[in-house]
Design a protein around this motif. Structure first.
Motif, PDB file in Angstrom:
ATOM      1  N   GLN A 338       0.817  -1.200   0.000  1.00  0.00           N
ATOM      2  CA  GLN A 338       0.000   0.000   0.000  1.00  0.00           C
ATOM      3  C   GLN A 338       0.858   1.260   0.000  1.00  0.00           C
ATOM      4  O   GLN A 338       0.613   2.192  -0.777  1.00  0.00           O
ATOM      5  CB  GLN A 338      -0.909  -0.024   1.229  1.00  0.00           C
ATOM      6  N   TRP A 364      -0.752  -8.890  -3.869  1.00  0.00           N
ATOM      7  CA  TRP A 364      -1.527  -8.234  -2.828  1.00  0.00           C
ATOM      8  C   TRP A 364      -2.216  -9.248  -1.919  1.00  0.00           C
ATOM      9  O   TRP A 364      -2.702  -8.905  -0.841  1.00  0.00           O
ATOM     10  CB  TRP A 364      -2.576  -7.314  -3.463  1.00  0.00           C
ATOM     11  N   TRP A 378      -1.148  -4.799   2.668  1.00  0.00           N
ATOM     12  CA  TRP A 378      -2.332  -3.982   2.414  1.00  0.00           C
ATOM     13  C   TRP A 378      -3.200  -3.972   3.667  1.00  0.00           C
ATOM     14  O   TRP A 378      -4.210  -4.655   3.751  1.00  0.00           O
ATOM     15  CB  TRP A 378      -3.105  -4.520   1.215  1.00  0.00           C
ATOM     16  N   LEU A 381      -6.920  -2.322   2.270  1.00  0.00           N
ATOM     17  CA  LEU A 381      -7.098  -2.267   0.818  1.00  0.00           C
ATOM     18  C   LEU A 381      -8.443  -1.652   0.456  1.00  0.00           C
ATOM     19  O   LEU A 381      -8.544  -0.871  -0.500  1.00  0.00           O
ATOM     20  CB  LEU A 381      -6.963  -3.669   0.216  1.00  0.00           C
ATOM     21  N   TRP A 384      -8.145   2.032   0.803  1.00  0.00           N
ATOM     22  CA  TRP A 384      -7.276   2.554  -0.266  1.00  0.00           C
ATOM     23  C   TRP A 384      -8.046   2.658  -1.579  1.00  0.00           C
ATOM     24  O   TRP A 384      -7.940   3.658  -2.288  1.00  0.00           O
ATOM     25  CB  TRP A 384      -6.065   1.643  -0.414  1.00  0.00           C
TER      26      TRP A 384
END
Length: 617
Positions: A338, A364, A378, A381, A384
């Motif tokens: 990330q 990921w 992450w 996620l 994000w």
């Protein structure tokens, strides 16, 4: 003489000749063959009217081979039939059908058994003359065009060179033909030799393609198998296709064409007209699909290249990278983080490079099979992705097809020792897990991602694998290209159920896969031609785009961008991408192969090419 609407059948010196507008065909008996020629009489090939359909437990050898029988059907087509006895089947018949447009060859057997290997346009036999062993069709042409990118790069190769089309491959020797998996199952035979790695010479061409529904493509590979002036077409079924009663192979269709691209277009249209392939995508194309893409893989590799690896193909032992990556040394997948993606995208934004779509690449996930976000890489996620949405960007997740990591054995295909090798697309339990996983990744109650970039479709199962579910009624599973289509259909349908505008990118430019993908990617760039010379990146990718556009003309193309040999090649390809499809950027700070740094000027160059691309939309 017998005349139909557009075909004429005559006897010529003991042979039977069929005359069409674009070809001539003469049927001869010893050995049984059909001599195919152009309209001017120049021969393309003595097509062997023999075939071999080996069982997993017994070789098929033909004997008591009858003379070809020629008949005119009520619809005006001309049918040529050769009947033989078989060591593996109760009956065997090879059929050739002539229409005004093409000639199609298939074989039918009756009996019971599991198919292992099928050979058409040639096979093993003992003839009444005493000749025995393998028989082949003849090579009377100079070259063969392959729609499957491979290394060495050679789009049109000598007719004596093998070609493999299918769903298997990787970077190992003899297996680097999975860049498209599957490609169109369509070769083209040419009169003239090529002058370079991506040269397609002018002159006459003869398309050679496979006609069958996707459910009939239960083989893993098609091989154009040449040798000593002859060739045959071989299909690998691996002992996973059950024959009970009657079985007919896919038809091999031969049709004259102006160019290899036209041969692929004709092949696609033939499948569409017969209801064997979709006429276009199943869903409308939102405008955001055409926006430039940033994929982090190249930048990840530039941040953590494999220690000691040579930038290109190694020619000396000392050029080889380490046999194993030392403990604690990061590699490209370790950079799928990330914080790293934030830094990369911020650096691009500072120079005016604003991708419409961001691909979060390998890796990921915690495990490929379960596809949950890696908590260390992450930590948020979903948050994000929401942040990218707030910036007007979409996010795709890289998906590794077939990988069973993290899954229970009963949802997988196992090797003879019981080790999971791939997922089992025919497993109801796996299909349900896959639908749930996709819903969690794309649905508004989950991560709310916008689709997938699906990779590694070339890792289709092959060999003596078996389902991990002991409740399987036959101990068999769906196989070959049909299995890959089932796998992608499950992902595709689940993606559209979770988010109707989801984008699914694959490297499967086969007409029958047009209903399980939205965009075709050109995939990894290769390096050298058969002489060892580097092949320009733009030339390679332009040849691939030609294949994708001919096979799936209504699907957009992801132009990809990895790996690049050096900065100069990268800049040249950046300039070319807008003319080929959707631009894709893989690099931010430096090249991973050459180690050359990229400057503000380079990033501004990308921004300017994207600006012009967007203005032209």
């Amino acid at each position: 003489m017998i005349s139909t609407a557009t075909l004429e059948v005559t006897e010529v010196s003991g042979a039977v000749r069929v005359t069409a507008a674009t070809y001539l065909l003469e049927v001869r008996a010893d050995p049984p063959r059909a001599v195919l020629a152009g309209a001017d009489g120049r021969i393309w090939s003595h097509l062997s009217l023999l075939a071999t359909l080996d069982r997993a437990d017994r070789r098929d050898e033909a004997y008591a081979v009858g003379a070809p029988e020629v008949a005119v059907d009520p619809d005006g087509t001309v049918e040529v039939t050769v009947t033989t006895a078989s060591t593996a089947w109760r009956t065997k018949r090879i059929r050739l059908r002539c229409t005004p447009e093409d000639v199609a060859v298939d074989a039918t057997v009756t009996g019971t058994g599991m198919l292992s290997t099928v050979s058409l346009l040639g096979g093993r036999a003992t003839l009444r003359t005493g000749a025995s062993g393998p028989f082949w069709s003849s090579i009377e042409y100079a070259s063969v065009y392959s729609p499957a990118p491979s290394e060495p790069v050679q789009v049109v190769r000598p007719a004596s060179s093998a070609v493999v089309l299918g769903g298997l491959g990787d970077a190992a020797p003899g297996r680097l033909h999975g860049i498209f998996s599957p490609p169109p199952l369509c070769l083209a035979l040419g009169r003239e030799p090529a002058s370079g790695a991506t040269d397609v010479p002018a002159g006459e061409w003869l398309g050679l393609s496979v006609r069958a529904p996707i459910s009939g493509l239960t083989f893993t590979e098609l091989r154009y198998d040449p040798g000593d002036g002859g060739y045959r077409i071989v299909l690998d079924y691996d002992g996973h296709t059950q024959v009970t009663g009657e079985f007919t192979t896919p038809a091999l269709v031969l049709r004259p064409a102006a160019t290899p691209a036209v041969a692929i277009e004709d092949y696609r249209q033939d499948l569409v007209d017969r209801g064997l392939a979709p006429d276009g995508p199943r869903r409308p194309q939102p405008l955001w699909w055409s926006q430039p893409i940033f994929c982090g893989w190249g930048a990840q590799c530039a941040l953590a290249p494999i220690p000691g690896a040579t930038p290109g193909h190694p020619y000396f032992l000392d050029d080889l990278g380490p046999a194993a990556v030392p403990d604690g040394v990061p590699t490209g997948p370790d950079m799928a983080r990330q914080d790293v993606y934030d830094e990369l995208l911020d650096r691009l934004a500072a120079q005016g490079v604003t991708p419409g779509t961001v691909v979060v690449d390998d890796r990921w996930q915690d495990h490929y099979g379960t596809a949950r976000p890696h908590p260390g890489r992450w930590p948020d996620l979903g948050g994000w992705i929401a942040g990218r949405h707030a910036r007007g960007q979409r996010v795709l997740l890289w998906w590794k097809a077939w990988d069973p990591a993290g899954l229970p054995p009963e949802e997988c295909l196992l090797d003879p020792e019981g080790t999971p090798v791939t997922v089992d697309p025919a497993s109801p339990a796996y299909a349900e897990r896959l639908r749930t996983t996709v819903g969690d990744l794309l649905g508004p109650g989950g991560l709310d991602a916008d689709g997938f970039k699906i990779d590694f479709t070339q890792r289709s199962p092959a060999g003596p694998l078996h389902p991990g579910d002991p409740a399987s009624p036959t101990g068999r599973t769906l196989w070959g290209l049909a299995a890959l289509h089932r796998l992608l259909a499950t992902i595709y349908d689940a993606a559209k159920a979770a988010k109707p505008e989801a984008l699914v990118i694959t490297h499967t430019p086969h007409p029958s896969f047009g209903d399980v993908c939205d965009m075709v990617r050109t995939n990894d760039v290769l390096e050298r031609d058969p002489t060892g010379r580097l092949v320009p990146v733009s030339d390679q990718l332009r040849a691939r785009v030609d294949v994708a556009r001919a096979a799936l003309p209504h699907h957009p193309v992801d132009t990809d961008q990895w790996p690049m040999p050096d900065r100069a090649a990268w800049r040249s390809y950046v300039a070319a991408q807008a003319g080929l499809g959707v631009p894709a950027l893989y690099y931010v700070d430096r090249m991973d192969r050459s180690g050359e740094p990229l400057t503000d000027e380079d990033r501004t160059f990308v921004a300017e090419t994207w600006r012009r691309y967007r203005e032209d939309r």
